[in-house]
Enzyme design. Sequence first.
Site, short mmCIF file in Angstrom:
data_model
loop_
_atom_site.label_atom_id
_atom_site.label_comp_id
_atom_site.label_asym_id
_atom_site.label_seq_id
_atom_site.Cartn_x
_atom_site.Cartn_y
_atom_site.Cartn_z
N CYS A 23 0.83 -1.20 0.00
CA CYS A 23 0.00 0.00 0.00
C CYS A 23 0.87 1.26 0.00
CB CYS A 23 -0.97 0.01 1.16
SG CYS A 23 -0.22 -0.23 2.76
N HIS A 64 -1.07 1.61 7.47
CA HIS A 64 -1.68 1.46 6.16
C HIS A 64 -1.57 2.80 5.43
CE1 HIS A 64 -4.18 -0.12 3.06
NE2 HIS A 64 -5.15 0.75 3.26
#
Length: 900
Positions: free
Chosen positions: A252, A812
């Site tokens: 990510c 994230h």
Amino acid sequence: MTANSRCSAAEPPGLETQRREIESLLRECELRAGDSWYVMERRWFEQWKEFVENGDQNSSSFPGQIDNSELFEDLDSYHLKERLVENEDFVLVPAEAWHKLLAWYGIVDGQPPLERKVVDLPSTLKVEVYPVEIFLCLHSNMENVITAQFSRADTIQSIQRAMCQGFSVPPGSECRLWMKSSDSSCERLRNVHMSVLDACLSSGMTVIMETRNADGTWPSSRPQIMRNSVEDQDSYRGQPGVCGLTNLGNTCFMNSALQCLSNTPPLTEYFLRSSYLEELNFTNPLGMKGEIAEAYADVIKQMWSGRHYSVVPRVFKTKVGHFASQFLGYQQHDSQELLSFLLDGLHEDLNRVKNKEYIELRDAEGRPDQEVAEEAWRNHRRRNDSVIVDTFHGLFKSTLVCPECHKVSVTFDPFCYLSVPLPVSKERVMEVFFVSLDPYAKPVQHRVVVPKAGKVSDLCSALSEMTNVPPSQMVVADVFNHRFYKIYNADESLSCILDRDDIFVYELSVQKEEQEEHVLLALYLRERSHYRDYGSGSSSYGTSLFGHPLLLSVPRSSCSHEELYNLFLQRLARYVRPPDPSEELEEEEEEEDEDEEELYKTQTNGISDEENEEDKQEEACSPSPPANEQPAKRRACRKRRKTLFTIQAVNSNGTTERGVSRQEPYVAIDWDPEMKKRFYNENEAEKYMKHSSMEVPQQQTTVQLQECIELFTTVETLEEENPWYCPVCKKHQLATKKLDLWSLPEVLIIHLKRFSYTKFTREKLDSIVEFPLRDLDFSGCLLRKNRSREEPPSRYDLIAVSNHYGGLRDGHYTSYARNKDNGQWYYFDDSKVTYASEDQIVTNAAYVLFYHRQDKLRKPTLPSPITSPASSTEPASDITSCNDDDAELGATSYLTMETD
Ligand SMILES: [Zn+2]
């Protein structure tokens, strides 16, 4: 006009002149790479020589038209015979000589001139009599093969040109060439400027050409794209650029950086127009041989084809990993690091400067800033000239001052992003549990404020103010999985403790100074399971830890088994019910008997019989037990059959293995499941209280982006690890350093340094940085004043944000970005893309900001998909899941579906 004029443009000169002219051309002409020479049959040439030396115009030795018939395999293909030898079968003449001879004598009808190039072979220059004969075909139709000859000096581009022509490829198509070896392995011919020789193409090999699909993919990489079949069929037509990126396992960070770059208009337009093809730099030793730029171009073209919901950037990821070992594998990484690597890699791959000259950097030496800055920028551009420099590079001024001799050193350095610090609080809020000595008191959760660079003793002092327990009677420990992960010393740095650690502070009965006569016991609770613990290889019964461990000071003199048993029972009184005497005697014995039976069944080797364990226990607690204690121990042992639990010496992990430490005695009290159920109150054991300090809401710190930029330009003193060499003092000095912004790029990347690593702390700062979406104005902090009207303005609008959620070790990444064509903001979370509204963008997750200078901003060419009326003729059925109502409510809804 004579018949002669048909085959020769000029009347041949006299024989002596012919001889002199040709001889001098042969004598003087040297082989030069790239020059043309001509192959001639030796017999014709010898005859001509005889003719011009001895004959006259009517001599029988007249050679007639140039005739190379003997050199050809047949007169249909005019293929050269194999293994012809120079000066036996043929001679080589330079182009000028050939053209003269051709003009004077002509050539037999239909014969092609045998023009050959001089090639620069590794050790010698050579006329290439035999060119490379290659088979050419298209990826889409491998049956249709044409044969063509190329010089070893020809470029791959000339093969490509020949193929485009031979296969009637529409002009403007983007092509890629592959060479297929005899073992049928294929290799990409990436560098079209490379020669046939350097590409190791040899006769008999096949070159395959493919053209880019309309959806941005390459036919040859189709298996790697892995798109879903439905998508392939209907060839999804969405807004170009609104396209997810599949997560390839903790990628990510990469996806987030890519989305930001993808939404940087000048860069994406550069790639979409294929301008990069002309600028790929294959020779730059600092670059990636064009591979990063090409892999990046592939991702961008797919994302902007409008045909994918989501793209799998596998090839790109592999390339990035290939060139930067830190990005290998699939560990979590920093999107800023990747961005920095990528900008650098793209720059070097696309650097228009092929040979970097060495430029010595000059110190300012008191010259005016303007002059020094211009010189620095000029020098930078002489070595670095690419779309990345054009788009992202700015210049800052760096001023160092020696603290001793006050020497001032001024340099101007280019940057491709600004790393701005966040104001760091010197204090830290910690949440800890305090465990009082009072066995009936529940643990109390406190929120304390401690110095960030403080020690464990500072935590104790802070807690002492709330509890009135002296700090010297506290021990701080990190509890993890029902055991002590770490027991801290008072002088250890608080930076060892992370916010998410479960910290318990235990009150001790004695001051630490008095601990000579005491033992600090770490007490674990374990539950027995009546099976052998095969996993650990230990032959004892299996145990598992439960509940909260305790720390307590025990006088060395009272470490007998019986004393410990009673002490523990007392300490656990809040949630362990002591059996009343009658209950204990009757049922206990019965159960114990059963248990014993079970136990002995599983302990056939007897290594871990309970008396042995008890011996260890005794050793652990009282290193020199008096000899007369032995009988007492026996009694305790017999009596123990009627107790709630048994006591074992263990290691810090709570297992009964060798390596039990005498330094910090750890003991476990082992419970039979039945006994635990009856006498241990699990519910009560888990209870705790909250101190009033927990009620005070934690304030979210908010700072302005401008404050961070000001911090960036604040004078700082260099750290000891990174001193400056003062040329006057001739030694390293802790100089003061000041940075100033001189000129700013078209697209300004601002990296918020949320990850703070100092000598004392490692932390993520999650303050909210308030940054403007429009009109970020630098005119106040730019050192260079707008002196002329040509100077670009210094106002910027936000175009993209890379977000980081989570802490130091995990997290994230996502991004917000504004589509250049329709002006709409989107939220990119790997393969998911949703509409975003402007008020969602400023959060404490914002990590890297992309700003576009207002003079370069262009108005969106399409209406916003949310605010525009439904009059659009586009069916747009794929994104109707987000209708106007949703948008007005500020709700996000899915536009695209995950495809992987
Ligand atoms: Zn100095």
